[in-house]
Design a protein around this motif. Structure first.
Motif, mmCIF file in Angstrom:
data_model
loop_
_atom_site.group_PDB
_atom_site.id
_atom_site.type_symbol
_atom_site.label_atom_id
_atom_site.label_comp_id
_atom_site.label_asym_id
_atom_site.label_seq_id
_atom_site.Cartn_x
_atom_site.Cartn_y
_atom_site.Cartn_z
ATOM 1 N N GLU A 130 0.833 -1.196 0.000
ATOM 2 C CA GLU A 130 0.000 0.000 0.000
ATOM 3 C C GLU A 130 0.871 1.250 0.000
ATOM 4 O OE1 GLU A 130 -2.189 -2.957 2.826
ATOM 5 O OE2 GLU A 130 -0.130 -2.306 2.455
ATOM 6 N N CYS A 170 -2.620 0.149 -4.053
ATOM 7 C CA CYS A 170 -2.190 -1.185 -3.658
ATOM 8 C C CYS A 170 -1.540 -1.828 -4.870
ATOM 9 C CB CYS A 170 -3.391 -2.003 -3.173
ATOM 10 S SG CYS A 170 -3.031 -3.728 -2.802
ATOM 11 N N TRP A 230 -10.422 -3.728 0.604
ATOM 12 C CA TRP A 230 -9.781 -2.770 1.502
ATOM 13 C C TRP A 230 -10.417 -2.901 2.885
ATOM 14 C CZ3 TRP A 230 -5.539 0.205 0.594
ATOM 15 C CH2 TRP A 230 -5.159 0.397 -0.732
ATOM 16 N N CYS A 246 -4.865 -3.353 2.081
ATOM 17 C CA CYS A 246 -5.455 -4.007 0.931
ATOM 18 C C CYS A 246 -5.232 -5.505 1.040
ATOM 19 C CB CYS A 246 -4.920 -3.465 -0.397
ATOM 20 S SG CYS A 246 -3.215 -3.885 -0.783
#
Length: 124
Positions: free
Chosen positions: A6, A22, A36, A96
């Motif tokens: 991320e 991401c 997420w 993520c």
């Protein structure tokens, strides 16, 4: 297995916007569901948003619906979370995650691969 990283976190004013990215290490990412999640100190890691491999389906937590937008670029192996109208309640570490679509898209256990997290701090 795919590595996820991320980026884009930071400090933002109440009402401001931020876009998280991401980035994935492997081409298989383009076939995976991406989610997420976020976690505030002392709290559970909660679902924020998810998107199907071909971007035909997106799901959002009620708390962010209308303010956040999830998207992805499979050619670049990157997924995004656009965050608008940020509130103090959005202050958290954002993660993520990715996996093949086996159901439970809003559940932590559905995801095999996770990034390291990105801090989002909302001031005022």
């Amino acid at each position: 297995q795919v590595r996820l990283v991320e980026s884009g976190g930071g400090l933002v004013q109440d009402g401001g916007s931020l876009r998280l990215s991401c980035a994935a290490s492997e081409r298989t990412f383009s076939t995976y569901v991406v989610g997420w999640f976020r976690q505030a100190p002392g709290k559970e890691r909660d679902f924020v948003a998810a998107i199907s491999w071909n971007s035909t389906k997106a799901e959002y937590a009620d708390s962010v619906k209308g303010r956040f937008t999830i998207s992805r670029d499979n050619a670049k192996l990157i997924a995004y979370l656009e965050m608008n109208s940020l509130k103090s309640e959005d202050w958290a570490v954002y993660y993520c995650a990715a996996n093949y679509d086996g159901g439970g898209i809003q559940r932590r256990w559905a995801y095999a691969y996770w990034g390291q997290g990105a801090q989002v701090t909302v001031s005022s």
